[in-house]
Scaffold this motif. Structure first.
Motif, PDB file in Angstrom:
ATOM      1  N   GLU A   1     -31.616 -55.144  32.236  1.00 52.12           N
ATOM      2  CA  GLU A   1     -30.216 -54.748  32.384  1.00 52.12           C
ATOM      3  C   GLU A   1     -29.906 -54.372  33.835  1.00 52.12           C
ATOM      4  OE1 GLU A   1     -29.449 -52.919  27.903  1.00 52.12           O
ATOM      5  OE2 GLU A   1     -29.847 -51.555  29.565  1.00 52.12           O
TER       6      GLU A   1
ATOM      7  N   VAL B   1     -31.622 -60.362  29.835  1.00 52.73           N
ATOM      8  CA  VAL B   1     -30.388 -59.707  29.403  1.00 52.73           C
ATOM      9  C   VAL B   1     -29.232 -60.287  30.199  1.00 52.73           C
ATOM     10  CG1 VAL B   1     -29.131 -57.501  29.452  1.00 52.73           C
ATOM     11  CG2 VAL B   1     -31.513 -57.562  28.708  1.00 52.73           C
TER      12      VAL B   1
ATOM     13  N   VAL C   1     -20.717 -55.217  29.529  1.00 50.93           N
ATOM     14  CA  VAL C   1     -21.366 -55.408  28.230  1.00 50.93           C
ATOM     15  C   VAL C   1     -22.698 -56.091  28.484  1.00 50.93           C
ATOM     16  CG1 VAL C   1     -21.200 -56.545  25.985  1.00 50.93           C
ATOM     17  CG2 VAL C   1     -19.145 -55.589  27.056  1.00 50.93           C
ATOM     18  N   TYR C   2     -23.750 -55.571  27.881  1.00 53.92           N
ATOM     19  CA  TYR C   2     -25.094 -56.123  28.043  1.00 53.92           C
ATOM     20  C   TYR C   2     -25.569 -56.678  26.709  1.00 53.92           C
ATOM     21  CZ  TYR C   2     -24.927 -53.415  32.316  1.00 53.92           C
ATOM     22  OH  TYR C   2     -24.563 -52.909  33.536  1.00 53.92           O
ATOM     23  N   SER C   3     -26.140 -57.879  26.753  1.00 54.47           N
ATOM     24  CA  SER C   3     -26.672 -58.457  25.520  1.00 54.47           C
ATOM     25  C   SER C   3     -28.045 -59.073  25.790  1.00 54.47           C
ATOM     26  CB  SER C   3     -25.717 -59.488  24.935  1.00 54.47           C
ATOM     27  OG  SER C   3     -25.426 -60.494  25.877  1.00 54.47           O
TER      28      SER C   3
ATOM     29  N   LYS D   1     -30.700 -61.681  25.539  1.00 54.18           N
ATOM     30  CA  LYS D   1     -30.692 -63.126  25.342  1.00 54.18           C
ATOM     31  C   LYS D   1     -32.055 -63.665  24.943  1.00 54.18           C
ATOM     32  CE  LYS D   1     -26.434 -63.838  26.106  1.00 54.18           C
ATOM     33  NZ  LYS D   1     -25.605 -64.186  24.971  1.00 54.18           N
TER      34      LYS D   1
END
Length: 181
Positions: free
Chosen positions: A164, A143, A126-128, A130
């Motif tokens: 990412e 990220v 899962v990538y978020s 930031k």
């Protein structure tokens, strides 16, 4: 056109290789990173007309060179037809064609496959996002990449995709060093 020549060349050179492996190799050889590598090798950057922010390094050099190289290939095709474009691609991609054992998957793909191989307990990465900072012409992204059961890692880059990739490479190096090379 690039994908056609790369596909045909790989198919001719590696007739016994399975379809999945050939597909992964094709995808890696037509990505902007491969185009940027060739563009740097031929000195394309020095011949580009750039905006002030691009020339000052405001935008990532690799994607610019990669896109410009794709335009060069299209110009070769329009001017000299498929034989001219094919000759250029076969010459400048030769080193990448010649190493059938090279792992050509990017970090996100390798992390995804590693996580899937672990089964249901791991889940997909899962990538978020930031943080996003900097002016429009020179943004910086941070990220975070997570895989269940492991400490997350952050990556940085001039685009979300680059951040990412950086985060995926760092996480993969932490959880599966043998797969991170």
């Amino acid at each position: 056109m690039l994908a056609l020549v790369v596909s045909e060349t790989l198919y001719r050179r590696y007739p016994g290789e399975d379809e999945g492996a050939l597909t992964r190799r094709v995808h890696s050889l037509v990505r902007w990173e491969a185009c940027a590598k060739v563009g740097e090798e031929i000195g394309l950057w020095d011949h580009l007309v750039l905006t002030r922010s691009e020339a000052a390094g405001g935008r990532a050099r690799g994607p610019i060179v990669g896109s410009a190289l794709e335009a060069v290939i299209a110009a070769l095709y329009l001017d000299g037809g498929m034989p001219a474009a094919r000759a250029f691609i076969e010459r400048w991609w030769e080193v990448m064609f010649a190493d059938p054992g090279a792992d050509v998957r990017d970090a996100k793909t390798r992390l995804q496959e590693w996580a899937q191989a672990r089964g249901k307990d791991g889940g997909a990465p899962v990538y978020s996002l930031k943080q996003q900072a900097g002016p429009d012409h020179a943004p910086r992204f941070v990220v975070e990449a997570k895989v269940a059961g492991f400490d997350p890692m952050t990556g940085e880059g001039g685009s979300k995709r680059q951040a990412e990739q950086d985060a995926a490479a760092k996480l993969l190096a932490a959880v599966a060093p043998e797969d991170s090379l």
